[in-house]
Design a protein around this motif. Structure first.
Motif, short mmCIF file in Angstrom:
data_model
loop_
_atom_site.label_atom_id
_atom_site.label_comp_id
_atom_site.label_asym_id
_atom_site.label_seq_id
_atom_site.Cartn_x
_atom_site.Cartn_y
_atom_site.Cartn_z
N SER A 1 59.90 39.03 39.75
CA SER A 1 58.56 38.68 39.28
C SER A 1 58.08 39.85 38.43
O SER A 1 58.72 40.90 38.38
N THR B 1 55.36 42.69 37.68
CA THR B 1 54.26 43.52 38.17
C THR B 1 53.98 44.60 37.15
O THR B 1 54.92 45.21 36.62
N HIS C 1 49.77 41.03 38.49
CA HIS C 1 50.96 40.21 38.25
C HIS C 1 50.77 39.42 36.96
O HIS C 1 49.65 39.10 36.57
N ASP D 1 45.68 38.52 40.36
CA ASP D 1 45.65 39.48 41.47
C ASP D 1 45.48 40.93 41.00
O ASP D 1 46.23 41.82 41.39
N TRP E 1 53.89 46.32 44.34
CA TRP E 1 55.08 45.62 43.79
C TRP E 1 55.98 45.14 44.93
O TRP E 1 56.45 44.00 44.93
N SER F 1 55.21 41.90 46.53
CA SER F 1 55.40 40.69 45.71
C SER F 1 56.84 40.19 45.73
O SER F 1 57.13 39.10 45.25
#
Length: 487
Positions: free
Chosen positions: A404, A406, A431, A444, A483, A486
């Motif tokens: 993902s 970050t 994010h 977020d 991070w 996530s």
């Protein structure tokens, strides 16, 4: 823990003093009169007093109050009608009376300082009387271990020991009742000596607070009185009353326990942080103050023009100096974020395919310096100040695209509407999520610290660099934890 007579300041007290408050105080002192004369500053101080009054009762477990109602009371005033059924665990009328007692005590501290009075045991008893006038009873433990309610002695020293039991069953001993009067006399005498020696306010406030709580001279209400005494030190220095909230409770207890072991540093740091936040919030007050100042200048326009010419050159010099500091800190941050990026790439290169980890930066004056306004402003809202990106802005981001995306973002900018040589660095993480048509939504956004890094022309460069490196490491660890969650 066995009771020991109180001790004077530690021999290393000079090393415990805050390095970041004196430069901030220099900037504050130059603008204080203009700010204090404004209607908005008076409103700010009223809200600050209400916040202290409400939160101190929560810290002392006199009542509970949810955050939404707390914010409403701070903004609109202490009013029974604003507290709905179920928002607190006590009768609403009693909660309001306890809050108003604390408010009156804070107002009394300002009157005390304005009357140029000096601290005495008599005034300490008066303060306790005021703080507890709507508290009729307190808890006590019988020899069999039963908790009972007993009448509260208001405005006089305790007559029986008030030693609490720790969760592990051990006893924490405070000063015996027969020693209270002499210990309080010694506390007040040492405090007067410290005033003569001009001990830094944050050091003196922490020392006075802790030594008072060691004595624990009253049957109940000692924490409330201790924080008022710390506030008194700050108000005498023309700073702000001590603000500690429910969010500070854990750090407050830990710092107090550390002080019991002879180390005041954490308590001093906690009090310094409270003052720093109050200075920053007051310096960031809105344009209304500036417009009021301009109306006053109209009356003496000819003199003001001359002063303005002289002052503008001085302000320009100050701004150039602080921007030089900012450029150095920007380079330190850029290098450190690149080191982190390299470390991450090395650690994941054999674990994740197509991982992308890189830094992007825009120094002041770069054509991209206006980027990320939304994230910076949202972070400023979380921390309760106005982020001014018009006069100065530079930023650095660390993008981590591993499963993902970050991003950790640092932003250097002006605090408040007016630029007079004070800059801050904020830090946030967020994010980026895939959306329709190839767009990537920001979500977020979280501030990575509850305390801005502030610096000014009045800083000493060596101290400033060390302060920044410590702050930066804390921010980066917090960002990496963000991070990690996530993944």
């Amino acid at each position: 823990m066995h009771w020991q007579p109180i001790e004077d300041l530690p021999s290393n007290w000079e090393k415990l003093a805050s390095a970041e408050l004196p430069p901030l105080v220099t900037v504050w002192n130059e603008q204080a009169q203009r700010l204090r004369s404004s209607g908005e500053f008076k409103t700010f101080m009223e809200r600050l007093s209400r916040e202290i009054a409400i939160e101190t009762g929560i810290i002392e477990r006199l009542y509970t109050l949810d955050r939404g109602i707390t914010r409403l009371l701070i903004e609109q005033g202490i009013n029974e009608a604003l507290i709905p059924h179920g928002a607190t665990n006590r009768p609403v009328k009693q909660v309001v009376s306890l809050i108003q007692d604390q408010e009156a005590a804070i107002e009394g501290l300002f009157d005390f300082v304005g009357g140029q009075r000096t601290l005495s045991t008599f005034y300490t008893k008066q303060l306790h009387q005021l703080l507890t006038q709507n508290q009729d009873s307190t808890e006590a433990e019988t020899p069999t271990g039963q908790i009972i309610s007993v009448p509260l002695i208001q405005g006089d020293w305790k007559r029986l020991p008030n030693n609490p039991k720790r969760p592990d069953g051990s006893m924490h001993e405070y000063c015996p009742p027969e020693q209270v009067a002499s210990e309080m006399d010694r506390l007040v005498e040492w405090h007067h000596q410290h005033q003569t020696r001009q001990i830094p306010p944050e050091v003196e406030a922490a020392w006075l607070h802790h030594r008072f709580t060691q004595i624990h001279p009253f049957q109940d209400g000692n924490g409330r009185v201790a924080r008022c005494l710390a506030s008194l030190v700050f108000i005498q220095a023309e700073w702000f009353p001590l603000v500690l909230t429910r969010d500070d409770t854990g750090a407050y207890i830990a710092a107090s326990e550390q002080a019991d072991k002879g180390d005041l540093s954490n308590l001093i740091n906690l009090f310094s942080k409270s003052q720093k936040q109050a200075f920053i919030r007051s310096l960031g007050l809105s344009e209304q103050i500036l417009s009021e100042a301009r109306r006053a200048q109209v009356v003496i326009a000819s003199i003001a023009d001359k002063l303005k010419q002289n002052q503008s050159a001085s302000i320009q010099n100050r701004c150039r100096k602080v921007e030089g500091f900012a450029a150095n800190l920007f380079e330190i941050a850029s290098n450190r974020l690149q080191d982190i990026a390299n470390d991450i790439k090395l650690s994941v290169q054999n674990l994740v395919s197509e991982a992308q980890v890189f830094t992007v930066s825009a120094p002041a004056g770069d054509s991209r310096s206006y980027y990320h306004r939304y994230q910076v402003v949202e972070t400023a809202k979380q921390l309760g100040y106005f982020a001014n990106l018009r006069h100065y802005h530079s930023w650095i981001q660390l993008a981590i695209n591993v499963e993902s995306t970050t991003t950790i973002l640092l932003s250097f900018h002006v605090l408040g509407h007016e630029y007079r040589g004070l800059l801050v660095c904020s830090a946030c993480a967020y994010h980026r999520d895939n959306a329709e048509e190839g767009e990537r939504n920001i979500s977020d956004i979280q501030a990575l610290t509850d305390s801005l890094f502030q610096f000014s022309y009045a800083d000493e460069e060596g101290n400033l660099t060390e302060r920044f490196k410590q702050w930066l490491e804390y921010v980066l660890v917090t960002g990496l934890e963000y991070w990690n969650k996530s993944l």
